[in-house]
Motif scaffolding. Sequence first.
Motif, PDB file in Angstrom:
ATOM      1  N   ASP A  97       0.836  -1.205   0.000  1.00  0.00           N
ATOM      2  CA  ASP A  97       0.000   0.000   0.000  1.00  0.00           C
ATOM      3  C   ASP A  97       0.873   1.258   0.000  1.00  0.00           C
ATOM      4  O   ASP A  97       0.628   2.213  -0.741  1.00  0.00           O
ATOM      5  N   LEU A  98       1.882   1.208   0.853  1.00  0.00           N
ATOM      6  CA  LEU A  98       2.759   2.370   1.000  1.00  0.00           C
ATOM      7  C   LEU A  98       3.452   2.687  -0.319  1.00  0.00           C
ATOM      8  O   LEU A  98       3.552   3.842  -0.735  1.00  0.00           O
ATOM      9  N   LEU A  99       3.897   1.628  -1.018  1.00  0.00           N
ATOM     10  CA  LEU A  99       4.553   1.832  -2.308  1.00  0.00           C
ATOM     11  C   LEU A  99       3.577   2.395  -3.330  1.00  0.00           C
ATOM     12  O   LEU A  99       3.933   3.263  -4.127  1.00  0.00           O
ATOM     13  N   ARG A 100       2.333   1.902  -3.291  1.00  0.00           N
ATOM     14  CA  ARG A 100       1.322   2.387  -4.227  1.00  0.00           C
ATOM     15  C   ARG A 100       1.068   3.872  -3.968  1.00  0.00           C
ATOM     16  O   ARG A 100       1.047   4.682  -4.896  1.00  0.00           O
ATOM     17  N   ILE A 101       0.943   4.215  -2.694  1.00  0.00           N
ATOM     18  CA  ILE A 101       0.697   5.636  -2.352  1.00  0.00           C
ATOM     19  C   ILE A 101       1.902   6.474  -2.800  1.00  0.00           C
ATOM     20  O   ILE A 101       1.743   7.527  -3.406  1.00  0.00           O
ATOM     21  N   ALA A 102       3.091   5.964  -2.539  1.00  0.00           N
ATOM     22  CA  ALA A 102       4.298   6.710  -2.918  1.00  0.00           C
ATOM     23  C   ALA A 102       4.356   6.912  -4.424  1.00  0.00           C
ATOM     24  O   ALA A 102       4.813   7.949  -4.908  1.00  0.00           O
ATOM     25  N   THR A 103       3.870   5.949  -5.187  1.00  0.00           N
ATOM     26  CA  THR A 103       3.856   6.084  -6.650  1.00  0.00           C
ATOM     27  C   THR A 103       2.814   7.114  -7.078  1.00  0.00           C
ATOM     28  O   THR A 103       3.102   8.027  -7.844  1.00  0.00           O
ATOM     29  N   LEU A 104       1.607   6.967  -6.526  1.00  0.00           N
ATOM     30  CA  LEU A 104       0.524   7.866  -6.939  1.00  0.00           C
ATOM     31  C   LEU A 104       0.817   9.307  -6.544  1.00  0.00           C
ATOM     32  O   LEU A 104       0.507  10.238  -7.277  1.00  0.00           O
ATOM     33  N   GLU A 105       1.448   9.484  -5.388  1.00  0.00           N
ATOM     34  CA  GLU A 105       1.736  10.832  -4.910  1.00  0.00           C
ATOM     35  C   GLU A 105       2.849  11.504  -5.687  1.00  0.00           C
ATOM     36  O   GLU A 105       3.008  12.717  -5.623  1.00  0.00           O
ATOM     37  N   THR A 106       3.693  10.708  -6.364  1.00  0.00           N
ATOM     38  CA  THR A 106       4.877  11.317  -6.946  1.00  0.00           C
ATOM     39  C   THR A 106       4.915  11.275  -8.459  1.00  0.00           C
ATOM     40  O   THR A 106       5.615  12.042  -9.079  1.00  0.00           O
ATOM     41  N   ASP A 107       4.195  10.369  -9.063  1.00  0.00           N
ATOM     42  CA  ASP A 107       4.264  10.273 -10.517  1.00  0.00           C
ATOM     43  C   ASP A 107       2.979   9.652 -11.052  1.00  0.00           C
ATOM     44  O   ASP A 107       2.801   8.443 -11.036  1.00  0.00           O
ATOM     45  N   GLN A 108       2.083  10.528 -11.535  1.00  0.00           N
ATOM     46  CA  GLN A 108       0.777  10.067 -12.003  1.00  0.00           C
ATOM     47  C   GLN A 108       0.910   9.110 -13.186  1.00  0.00           C
ATOM     48  O   GLN A 108       0.043   8.290 -13.433  1.00  0.00           O
ATOM     49  N   LEU A 109       2.002   9.251 -13.914  1.00  0.00           N
ATOM     50  CA  LEU A 109       2.135   8.481 -15.150  1.00  0.00           C
ATOM     51  C   LEU A 109       2.640   7.060 -14.902  1.00  0.00           C
ATOM     52  O   LEU A 109       2.548   6.196 -15.752  1.00  0.00           O
ATOM     53  N   LEU A 110       3.205   6.875 -13.706  1.00  0.00           N
ATOM     54  CA  LEU A 110       3.837   5.585 -13.438  1.00  0.00           C
ATOM     55  C   LEU A 110       2.803   4.609 -12.884  1.00  0.00           C
ATOM     56  O   LEU A 110       2.047   4.933 -11.983  1.00  0.00           O
ATOM     57  N   GLU A 111       2.783   3.427 -13.452  1.00  0.00           N
ATOM     58  CA  GLU A 111       1.906   2.373 -12.937  1.00  0.00           C
ATOM     59  C   GLU A 111       2.552   1.756 -11.711  1.00  0.00           C
ATOM     60  O   GLU A 111       3.697   1.313 -11.771  1.00  0.00           O
ATOM     61  N   PRO A 112       1.856   1.686 -10.593  1.00  0.00           N
ATOM     62  CA  PRO A 112       2.443   0.977  -9.449  1.00  0.00           C
ATOM     63  C   PRO A 112       2.745  -0.475  -9.858  1.00  0.00           C
ATOM     64  O   PRO A 112       1.932  -1.109 -10.512  1.00  0.00           O
ATOM     65  N   ASP A 113       3.911  -0.944  -9.507  1.00  0.00           N
ATOM     66  CA  ASP A 113       4.321  -2.286  -9.924  1.00  0.00           C
ATOM     67  C   ASP A 113       4.554  -3.161  -8.691  1.00  0.00           C
ATOM     68  O   ASP A 113       5.465  -2.926  -7.911  1.00  0.00           O
ATOM     69  N   GLU A 114       3.690  -4.157  -8.539  1.00  0.00           N
ATOM     70  CA  GLU A 114       3.758  -5.047  -7.370  1.00  0.00           C
ATOM     71  C   GLU A 114       5.124  -5.720  -7.246  1.00  0.00           C
ATOM     72  O   GLU A 114       5.591  -6.001  -6.156  1.00  0.00           O
ATOM     73  N   ASP A 115       5.755  -5.991  -8.398  1.00  0.00           N
ATOM     74  CA  ASP A 115       7.028  -6.719  -8.373  1.00  0.00           C
ATOM     75  C   ASP A 115       8.177  -5.879  -7.827  1.00  0.00           C
ATOM     76  O   ASP A 115       9.259  -6.389  -7.592  1.00  0.00           O
ATOM     77  N   ASP A 116       7.928  -4.581  -7.666  1.00  0.00           N
ATOM     78  CA  ASP A 116       8.999  -3.728  -7.156  1.00  0.00           C
ATOM     79  C   ASP A 116       9.314  -3.996  -5.684  1.00  0.00           C
ATOM     80  O   ASP A 116      10.373  -3.638  -5.200  1.00  0.00           O
ATOM     81  N   LEU A 117       8.373  -4.601  -4.973  1.00  0.00           N
ATOM     82  CA  LEU A 117       8.633  -4.962  -3.570  1.00  0.00           C
ATOM     83  C   LEU A 117       9.402  -6.291  -3.573  1.00  0.00           C
ATOM     84  O   LEU A 117       8.882  -7.307  -4.011  1.00  0.00           O
ATOM     85  N   HIS A 118      10.630  -6.260  -3.112  1.00  0.00           N
ATOM     86  CA  HIS A 118      11.478  -7.461  -3.200  1.00  0.00           C
ATOM     87  C   HIS A 118      11.426  -8.323  -1.946  1.00  0.00           C
ATOM     88  O   HIS A 118      11.093  -9.494  -1.999  1.00  0.00           O
ATOM     89  N   HIS A 119      11.808  -7.742  -0.828  1.00  0.00           N
ATOM     90  CA  HIS A 119      11.848  -8.528   0.411  1.00  0.00           C
ATOM     91  C   HIS A 119      11.139  -7.764   1.520  1.00  0.00           C
ATOM     92  O   HIS A 119      11.222  -6.537   1.584  1.00  0.00           O
ATOM     93  N   VAL A 120      10.472  -8.508   2.398  1.00  0.00           N
ATOM     94  CA  VAL A 120       9.883  -7.910   3.599  1.00  0.00           C
ATOM     95  C   VAL A 120      10.672  -8.437   4.795  1.00  0.00           C
ATOM     96  O   VAL A 120      10.918  -9.635   4.898  1.00  0.00           O
ATOM     97  N   TYR A 121      11.128  -7.527   5.651  1.00  0.00           N
ATOM     98  CA  TYR A 121      11.911  -7.917   6.827  1.00  0.00           C
ATOM     99  C   TYR A 121      11.011  -7.864   8.055  1.00  0.00           C
ATOM    100  O   TYR A 121      10.390  -6.839   8.335  1.00  0.00           O
ATOM    101  N   HIS A 122      10.969  -8.963   8.770  1.00  0.00           N
ATOM    102  CA  HIS A 122       9.968  -9.071   9.830  1.00  0.00           C
ATOM    103  C   HIS A 122      10.543  -9.608  11.138  1.00  0.00           C
ATOM    104  O   HIS A 122      10.062  -9.279  12.210  1.00  0.00           O
ATOM    105  N   HIS A 123      11.564 -10.455  11.065  1.00  0.00           N
ATOM    106  CA  HIS A 123      12.000 -11.183  12.258  1.00  0.00           C
ATOM    107  C   HIS A 123      13.189 -10.533  12.960  1.00  0.00           C
ATOM    108  O   HIS A 123      13.392 -10.739  14.139  1.00  0.00           O
ATOM    109  N   THR A 124      13.970  -9.767  12.219  1.00  0.00           N
ATOM    110  CA  THR A 124      15.143  -9.154  12.843  1.00  0.00           C
ATOM    111  C   THR A 124      15.003  -7.634  12.930  1.00  0.00           C
ATOM    112  O   THR A 124      15.596  -7.003  13.786  1.00  0.00           O
TER     113      THR A 124
END
Length: 780
Positions: free
Chosen positions: A58-85
């Motif tokens: 969601d955060l990436l989508r918002i960051a895309t929409l807020e900064t570049d209307q022409l850019l399609e948010p791309d789900e694949d741009d999220l590579h890794h989620v860090y959760h345990h450390t």
Amino acid sequence: MVRLRGTFTSLPPLLVLVCLLLWTETTLGSALKSTYIVHMERNSSHTDISIKAAWYRDLLRIATLETDQLLEPDEDDLHHVYHHTFDGFSALLTPQQVAYLQSSPQVIQLQRDTLRKVGHTTHSPEFMGLADGHLWPESNHGEDVIIGVVDSGVWPERPSFGDQQFGPIPSRWKGICESGTNFSASEHCNRKLIGARSFYKGYEAAGGVIDEAEGEYKSPRDSEGHGTHTASTAAGTWSHMASIGPGLGLGTARGMAPKARLAVYKALWKSIAGSDADILAAVDQAVADGVDVLSMSLGSPYDKARPDIARPELWKDMVAIAAYGAMKKGVFLSMSAGNDYALPNSTWGAVGNVAPWMTTVGASTTDRIFPADVVLGNGTVIQGKSGLNSKLLENMTSLISGCDAAKNSSVMSMACYCSPESLSPALIRGKIVLCIITGGDKGAGVLEAGGAGIIATSLPQEGDGIDGAQPDYVLPTVRVGVTARRIITEYITSTNSPTAHLRDPRNTQYNRAPAPAVATFSSRGPGFAYHRLYVIKPDIIAPGVDIIAAGIKEQQYSMLSGTSMACPHVSGLAALLKAAHPTWSPAAIRSALMTTATTKDSNNATITLLESGQSGTPFDFGSGFVRPERATDPGLVYDLSPGDYLNYLCMLGYPPQIIRAFDADAPACPATPIRVEDFNYPSFLVSIPVPETSSHSDRVLTNVGSPRATYVASVTDVANITIVVHPQTLSFNGLYEKKSFTLTVSVTNSLEGGTYYSSSTWSDGVHIVQSPIVIVRDSE
Ligand SMILES: *[C@@H]1O[C@H](CO)[C@@H](O)[C@H](O)[C@H]1NC(C)=O
Ligand SMILES: *[C@@H]1O[C@H](CO)[C@@H](O)[C@H](O)[C@H]1NC(C)=O
Ligand SMILES: *[C@@H]1O[C@H](CO)[C@@H](O)[C@H](O)[C@H]1NC(C)=O
Ligand SMILES: *[C@@H]1O[C@H](CO)[C@@H](O)[C@H](O)[C@H]1NC(C)=O
Ligand SMILES: *[C@@H]1O[C@H](CO)[C@@H](O)[C@H](O)[C@H]1NC(C)=O
Ligand SMILES: *[C@@H]1O[C@H](CO)[C@@H](O)[C@H](O)[C@H]1NC(C)=O
Ligand SMILES: *[C@@H]1O[C@H](CO)[C@@H](O)[C@H](O)[C@H]1NC(C)=O
Ligand SMILES: *[C@@H]1O[C@H](CO)[C@@H](O)[C@H](O)[C@H]1NC(C)=O
């Protein structure tokens, strides 16, 4: 001078890190994207990783929409989620998205992803006294301890990874084996190799190419050999007759903890380079999977031009932050100190991986060498070291220096290094070539130009230490030091037709004296100024020169050198200690390894430096060379809890929001500041700047030996310095009982500015609990 005082004044602007090795930017539409590690505040509603991943998307989508209307948010741009450390993610971001996230209150910091090149045993268990002692039986060879190895993967068919005589996989294990190119979970994982995963999104995004046609594997299978070697050093099972060549190193190859379970996390790819985003994902996953020990033979190479990037402030070092999270969950972290040599005439060393919750391992020689001779046409014999698998040139052969055989004038300097495309085939054909050979160079340039053999010499700063950094040369090769290079060069210029032959290695020679010695390449302390260091690093040294362990592809075994090879020795030993003492904290295990280490070599003299033959100091070898048999029964330990490490961060003067970046649950710093001198580390770094004349350090010892015991303190004397331990005697009446003492160092006014070395010892007549003391007298 080592400065022990200093406060955190301001937060430097957010970093834009330049990748150390190679990086490219991915062009998408008009936007240039590159990978960032986004370190987030803890959000208490994110109880599991899927809720967290959804929020980051969601955060990436918002960051895309807020900064570049022409850019399609791309789900694949999220590579890794860090959760345990720690909390955060890695993603491909445009500069606009970076700016947007930077100003977002939940974001602690963004780090441009970097590619790191890793720093860098049939014989070593015997040399370390393991084979005939009792640590193996006592710990049942590390059975049921799980070692996670973050490296370049594994070659699973090697006998080192066989699971005969292994019981069921511990039920607490949550990891998996991933299938992929030439790696099948059902075929290749077993009760020994219980986990295998690979991480490459960061590597590929940073320009790394996984070329399967070129023999790389997009799977946990190792195409570099580094990971197979380190994993089998830490925990290879017995495999007999680990011979690597005629008469060389015949014996039994066996890891330090032969019955420990292994889980490999492949995050290093071609040329053992990897991305921080992937390494962090590997660490995070290993902790989630349930490893007990993490072995990480990797780190940023020191860069003289950009020491601030190579050796960042602790809170900007995401690997240190993830390592904190791992330590908090009880994981022991063994890390290589780096292969950056001693920095000549520098007050600071290049040692890396220096966070106080890491165990930082430097490299030493063992008592074994592989001798070979260069015989010059005028009869002079120069002793050197042979390469692995090398057939040598017994017949007299023409000799030439690479420096005299440049193809053309524009490649003169490269020709001294015998780099590919730099040598003239007409001059080289059929000859032995004198070359400066560095790093992973195997002599391809000489082979290509038709040479018959190589005399490989070191860089000038490597001196006469001939650490075998790369033994599998493509031609018959003898490695010699820089003094030998001078003699050979003189000989070449003294005659019209210089010749030489390379004499066959005799049988492996044992008992080289003195051993151990600190390897020339092993990075030295003290830590770089950007990281105000309050502890001595490295912590310890272990064998890292000419280590024989499992190889890949057609090579059953390979011989490698580096702090990368030293680190898994300590990982395996930590697993044995964990098996023998399941309740010990990671700090207690490290303390046991450090206080029982030896600073003496086989000549009963202080451990020397291979490059100079001079005595080393704790900044070269830390507390000394590991002695596993003693480590299992250290008597007393200097323990540290996660809370103590948080107090260490308070001592650094970090503001609360930075301390919470390490640990979202961190309480406020104590109202009365804790003194850095009292940080309960098993070594002492004491600063006495003029005009002060004394400094005291408080420590707490925990009894892990005989329930009733009386220990007496002693210190080694240093001229014009008085060291007093109070009380001088500590009587313990129970297991795990704690007692404190104060070590006071006083200096006379006539003491010259400089660095002085001493040590303190507690002994009950059975145990010897030793710590180095480094005293820095600042002359300003
Ligand atoms: C926490 O995450 C939720 C979504 O999972 C989001 O709605 C909320 O704003 C976040 N809170 C903060 C303080 O970031
Ligand atoms: C990898 O798999 C391919 C296709 O099955 C096979 O041709 C190749 O020999 C395998 N390579 C190794 C090293 O196992
Ligand atoms: C180090 O210092 C010594 C003595 O001052 C000097 O001779 C030597 O050239 C210096 N080495 C380097 C690499 O600067
Ligand atoms: C070395 O010399 C011997 C005797 O001259 C010759 O028989 C042999 O073939 C030579 N070996 C090589 C590798 O050239
Ligand atoms: C010198 O040799 C190099 C390597 O083969 C080549 O790239 C370069 O063009 C040559 N330069 C000249 C001046 O011939
Ligand atoms: C061979 O040449 C080298 C270099 O000139 C010299 O140091 C050495 O003494 C010579 N050996 C003999 C036996 O003359
Ligand atoms: C080693 O040297 C110390 C003094 O430095 C001496 O007390 C000790 O007895 C020596 N040990 C051996 C085995 O020679
Ligand atoms: C120790 O003190 C004496 C004078 O008492 C002085 O001459 C000497 O240089 C000092 N030594 C050191 C290493 O500072």
